[in-house]
Design an enzyme around this catalytic site. Structure first.
Site, PDB file in Angstrom:
ATOM      1  N   GLN A 119       3.157 122.380  40.958  1.00 60.89           N
ATOM      2  CA  GLN A 119       4.171 122.621  39.957  1.00 60.89           C
ATOM      3  C   GLN A 119       3.914 121.626  38.915  1.00 60.89           C
ATOM      4  O   GLN A 119       4.546 120.629  39.066  1.00 60.89           O
ATOM      5  CB  GLN A 119       5.700 122.788  40.598  1.00 60.89           C
ATOM      6  CG  GLN A 119       6.785 123.066  39.481  1.00 60.89           C
ATOM      7  CD  GLN A 119       8.176 122.553  39.981  1.00 60.89           C
ATOM      8  OE1 GLN A 119       8.189 121.728  41.232  1.00 60.89           O
ATOM      9  NE2 GLN A 119       9.278 122.928  39.365  1.00 60.89           N
ATOM     10  N   SER A 122       7.338 118.230  35.373  1.00 60.57           N
ATOM     11  CA  SER A 122       7.965 117.072  34.964  1.00 60.57           C
ATOM     12  C   SER A 122       6.943 116.417  34.395  1.00 60.57           C
ATOM     13  O   SER A 122       5.716 116.454  34.531  1.00 60.57           O
ATOM     14  CB  SER A 122       8.276 116.198  36.174  1.00 60.57           C
ATOM     15  OG  SER A 122       9.302 116.981  36.929  1.00 60.57           O
ATOM     16  N   GLU A 237      13.215 127.247  43.684  1.00 60.31           N
ATOM     17  CA  GLU A 237      12.984 125.979  44.262  1.00 60.31           C
ATOM     18  C   GLU A 237      13.985 125.415  44.966  1.00 60.31           C
ATOM     19  O   GLU A 237      14.047 124.755  46.002  1.00 60.31           O
ATOM     20  CB  GLU A 237      12.390 124.715  42.936  1.00 60.31           C
ATOM     21  CG  GLU A 237      12.279 123.406  43.494  1.00 60.31           C
ATOM     22  CD  GLU A 237      11.683 122.454  42.425  1.00 60.31           C
ATOM     23  OE1 GLU A 237      12.079 122.709  41.518  1.00 60.31           O
ATOM     24  OE2 GLU A 237      10.941 121.665  42.839  1.00 60.31           O
ATOM     25  N   GLU A 368      23.143 114.476  40.462  1.00 61.94           N
ATOM     26  CA  GLU A 368      23.660 114.493  39.298  1.00 61.94           C
ATOM     27  C   GLU A 368      23.492 115.667  38.366  1.00 61.94           C
ATOM     28  O   GLU A 368      24.647 116.417  37.998  1.00 61.94           O
ATOM     29  CB  GLU A 368      23.223 113.262  38.091  1.00 61.94           C
ATOM     30  CG  GLU A 368      23.731 111.900  38.830  1.00 61.94           C
ATOM     31  CD  GLU A 368      23.095 111.502  39.918  1.00 61.94           C
ATOM     32  OE1 GLU A 368      21.779 111.947  40.017  1.00 61.94           O
ATOM     33  OE2 GLU A 368      23.273 110.722  40.569  1.00 61.94           O
TER      34      GLU A 368
HETATM   35  C1  LIG Z   1       9.322 113.799  46.001  1.00 63.32           C
HETATM   36  C2  LIG Z   1       9.426 114.431  44.824  1.00 63.32           C
HETATM   37  C3  LIG Z   1       8.590 115.395  44.256  1.00 63.32           C
HETATM   38  C4  LIG Z   1       8.372 116.144  43.116  1.00 63.32           C
HETATM   39  N1  LIG Z   1       7.556 117.056  43.040  1.00 63.32           N
HETATM   40  C5  LIG Z   1       7.604 117.559  41.799  1.00 63.32           C
HETATM   41  C6  LIG Z   1       6.585 118.435  41.458  1.00 63.32           C
HETATM   42  O1  LIG Z   1       5.873 118.889  42.366  1.00 63.32           O
HETATM   43  N2  LIG Z   1       6.432 118.992  40.198  1.00 63.32           N
HETATM   44  C7  LIG Z   1       7.413 118.510  39.173  1.00 63.32           C
HETATM   45  O2  LIG Z   1       7.270 118.986  38.018  1.00 63.32           O
HETATM   46  N3  LIG Z   1       8.273 117.574  39.434  1.00 63.32           N
HETATM   47  C8  LIG Z   1       8.523 116.945  40.491  1.00 63.32           C
HETATM   48  N4  LIG Z   1       9.200 115.919  40.758  1.00 63.32           N
HETATM   49  C9  LIG Z   1       9.829 115.368  39.803  1.00 63.32           C
HETATM   50  C10 LIG Z   1      11.399 115.898  39.780  1.00 63.32           C
HETATM   51  O3  LIG Z   1      11.467 116.952  39.561  1.00 63.32           O
HETATM   52  C11 LIG Z   1      12.146 114.790  38.786  1.00 63.32           C
HETATM   53  O4  LIG Z   1      11.866 113.463  39.141  1.00 63.32           O
HETATM   54  C12 LIG Z   1      13.371 114.892  38.811  1.00 63.32           C
HETATM   55  O5  LIG Z   1      13.846 116.217  37.860  1.00 63.32           O
HETATM   56  C13 LIG Z   1      14.207 113.925  37.796  1.00 63.32           C
HETATM   57  O6  LIG Z   1      13.495 113.608  36.627  1.00 63.32           O
HETATM   58  P1  LIG Z   1      13.144 112.187  36.258  1.00 63.32           P
HETATM   59  O7  LIG Z   1      12.550 111.517  37.339  1.00 63.32           O
HETATM   60  O8  LIG Z   1      12.249 112.032  34.964  1.00 63.32           O
HETATM   61  O9  LIG Z   1      14.433 111.322  36.045  1.00 63.32           O
HETATM   62  P2  LIG Z   1      15.466 111.304  34.747  1.00 63.32           P
HETATM   63  O10 LIG Z   1      15.701 112.829  34.236  1.00 63.32           O
HETATM   64  O11 LIG Z   1      14.913 110.224  33.780  1.00 63.32           O
HETATM   65  O12 LIG Z   1      16.624 110.862  35.432  1.00 63.32           O
HETATM   66  C14 LIG Z   1      17.178 109.344  35.711  1.00 63.32           C
HETATM   67  C15 LIG Z   1      18.527 109.485  36.185  1.00 63.32           C
HETATM   68  O13 LIG Z   1      19.422 109.774  35.304  1.00 63.32           O
HETATM   69  C16 LIG Z   1      20.128 110.787  35.694  1.00 63.32           C
HETATM   70  N5  LIG Z   1      20.425 111.929  34.663  1.00 63.32           N
HETATM   71  C17 LIG Z   1      19.461 112.310  33.710  1.00 63.32           C
HETATM   72  N6  LIG Z   1      20.247 113.363  33.163  1.00 63.32           N
HETATM   73  C18 LIG Z   1      21.406 113.246  33.453  1.00 63.32           C
HETATM   74  C19 LIG Z   1      22.731 114.358  32.821  1.00 63.32           C
HETATM   75  N7  LIG Z   1      22.356 115.096  31.913  1.00 63.32           N
HETATM   76  N8  LIG Z   1      23.658 113.863  33.479  1.00 63.32           N
HETATM   77  C20 LIG Z   1      23.903 113.208  34.484  1.00 63.32           C
HETATM   78  N9  LIG Z   1      22.792 112.472  35.101  1.00 63.32           N
HETATM   79  C21 LIG Z   1      21.603 112.499  34.419  1.00 63.32           C
HETATM   80  C22 LIG Z   1      19.497 111.534  36.833  1.00 63.32           C
HETATM   81  O14 LIG Z   1      20.188 112.003  37.795  1.00 63.32           O
HETATM   82  C23 LIG Z   1      18.831 110.267  37.227  1.00 63.32           C
HETATM   83  O15 LIG Z   1      19.600 109.390  38.295  1.00 63.32           O
HETATM   84  C24 LIG Z   1       9.342 115.352  42.204  1.00 63.32           C
HETATM   85  C25 LIG Z   1       9.927 114.353  42.649  1.00 63.32           C
HETATM   86  C26 LIG Z   1      10.064 113.773  43.591  1.00 63.32           C
HETATM   87  C27 LIG Z   1      11.063 112.445  44.121  1.00 63.32           C
END
Ligand SMILES: Cc1cc2nc3c(=O)[nH]c(=O)nc-3n(C[C@H](O)[C@H](O)[C@H](O)COP(=O)(O)OP(=O)(O)OC[C@H]3O[C@@H](n4cnc5c(N)ncnc54)[C@H](O)[C@@H]3O)c2cc1C
Length: 399
Positions: A119, A122, A237, A368
């Site tokens: 996928q 991100s 998902e 969140e």
């Molecule tokens: C083990 C693992 C596997 C993954 N596999 C995939 C994959 O196969 N493909 C893929 O595309 N992605 C994948 N991901 C990515 C995952 O979907 C993202 O890490 C996740 O959506 C959070 O995005 P970010 O890491 O950019 O954090 P951010 O979006 O930058 O968030 C940082 C913090 O801010 C908080 N936050 C952000 N926006 C808000 C809001 N509006 N309200 C309240 N709090 C908020 C979040 O909860 C978090 O605590 C994976 C992640 C992990 C850990």
């Protein structure tokens, strides 16, 4: 072989059990994986609610449980961690939005595991707000040229196909200007680099795309429909991660039970254990009810609720399990970078699970974000302010 039919078993269930018997009689369940799972697909026993000819029989989704239960006991050729993304998200997405040709081409090798899917959503600047993504796809004749970077891409290093959302119309508001593609991960210009997790393993990766060419026949949905197709993928998902009903005392709580039997604990530990067990059972039954209510099609917000509950619960369950193990709980074998090439190579060690479950409240949408969905879509609370919703994507400030 004739099955003994239990009271309450429906005609459809009898019919599929009969087909499962035929499958097991005519194809060696311990022989070649692709042959066996290919036959399962051809008989409509892969995803029983899909249409005939596409791995299903057009029956109710819950009938699949009956098939899976029988096959779990009869063959090792069952979907594994490496299939979670393709089976749990790719297949329902393609079934909903794919053309007949795309379904015919991709569903069978996806089911058998011949093609692993990943996928590509991100990005370093777009996780929770995935609609802000910056990877671009420019139209060039009957092809698209893709440039950009994705991150946290689980199993990308073993994948044949990637579900890619890219920006095709940067002057439109962010949700409108995206298109969805199936990208060949072996195409020229695709570079996959491992990312190490807290466990030492690298099950996910960074993916760099430089002038990657995707034929238009690999576009899923219309140009500009990327968000709609992405939403189908994301809803599935959450169900795939948290929403599948498990038997009582399975999964994380089963691990805790085992540790309790071996190590025991104090009266306080016992109280904590009982509370966790009750919470796990309440979550399981709620999940089961949502599953029973769900019919074929796009799942609703109940998948997000289940995902939220399990993510938080799993962390507390493994915390107690590790505490009960005492010093043994700290005997971690190695933090060396290790990139598993198959599910069999992934460690089932309990200490590793304690570390791995930290990711449960991030992957597939953070807790969140799940709470936001729950608040807005289930409880009807006022929405978050979304000031950039109607701005052209090019005018939205980015870090
Ligand atoms: C083990 C693992 C596997 C993954 N596999 C995939 C994959 O196969 N493909 C893929 O595309 N992605 C994948 N991901 C990515 C995952 O979907 C993202 O890490 C996740 O959506 C959070 O995005 P970010 O890491 O950019 O954090 P951010 O979006 O930058 O968030 C940082 C913090 O801010 C908080 N936050 C952000 N926006 C808000 C809001 N509006 N309200 C309240 N709090 C908020 C979040 O909860 C978090 O605590 C994976 C992640 C992990 C850990």
């Amino acid at each position: 072989m004739t099955q003994t039919v239990e009271p309450g078993v429906t005609g459809d269930e009898v019919r599929v059990l009969d087909l499962v018997d035929q499958l097991l009689a005519n194809h060696d369940p311990h022989g070649d994986r692709f042959e066996f799972m290919g036959a399962q697909f051809d008989m409509g026993l892969a995803w029983v609610h899909f249409p005939e000819g596409h791995g299903g029989l057009g029956l109710m989704p819950r009938i699949q449980e009956v098939i899976d239960h029988r096959l779990d006991a009869a063959t090792p050729h069952r979907p594994s961690f490496f299939h979670v993304i393709g089976h749990g998200m790719g297949a329902p997405m393609l079934n909903t939005h794919g053309t007949e040709d795309q379904k015919r081409r991709h569903l069978k090798p996806l089911f058998t595991g011949e093609d692993v899917w990943c996928q590509l959503f991100s990005e370093p600047g777009a996780g929770s707000d995935v609609a802000g993504l910056a990877t671009k796809a420019m139209e060039d004749g009957d092809e698209w040229v893709v440039n950009g970077q994705k991150v946290w891409t689980t199993v990308a290093h073993v994948s044949k196909w990637g579900m890619l959302v890219a920006r095709t119309d940067p002057d439109l508001p962010k949700h409108q200007g995206m298109t969805y593609f199936l990208m060949d991960m072996e195409a020229e210009g695709v570079e996959v680099r491992p990312l190490r997790q807290i466990t030492g393993e690298a099950e996910f990766n960074e993916v760099y795309m430089t002038d990657v060419r995707i034929p238009d026949s690999q576009r899923i949905g219309e140009r500009g429909d990327g968000w709609k197709v992405a939403l189908t993928t994301l809803m599935n998902e959450r169900v795939a991660i948290g929403g599948n009903p498990a038997p009582r005392n399975a999964g994380a709580i089963a691990d805790l039970l085992e540790v309790w039997r071996e190590h025991g604990g104090t009266e306080d530990d016992r109280d904590r254990f009982m509370k966790l067990w009750v919470e796990a059972e309440a979550a399981r039954l709620t999940n089961l009810r949502a599953y029973e209510n769900r019919t074929a099609g796009t799942p609703g917000p109940e998948g997000s609720t289940a995902k939220l509950v399990y993510a938080e619960l799993n962390k507390r369950v493994y915390e107690l399990a590790t505490e009960l193990m005492g010093p043994e709980g700290m005997l971690y074998d190695t933090y060396e970078l290790f990139q598993p090439q198959s599910a069999e190579e992934m460690s089932g060690d309990l200490r590793r699970r304690f570390l791995r479950v930290r990711a449960n409240s991030i992957e597939g949408g953070t807790s969140e974000i799940m709470k936001n969905i729950l608040g807005e879509r289930v409880l009807g609370l006022p929405g978050e302010p979304r000031v950039d919703k109607d701005l052209p994507w090019t005018k939205v400030p980015r870090s």
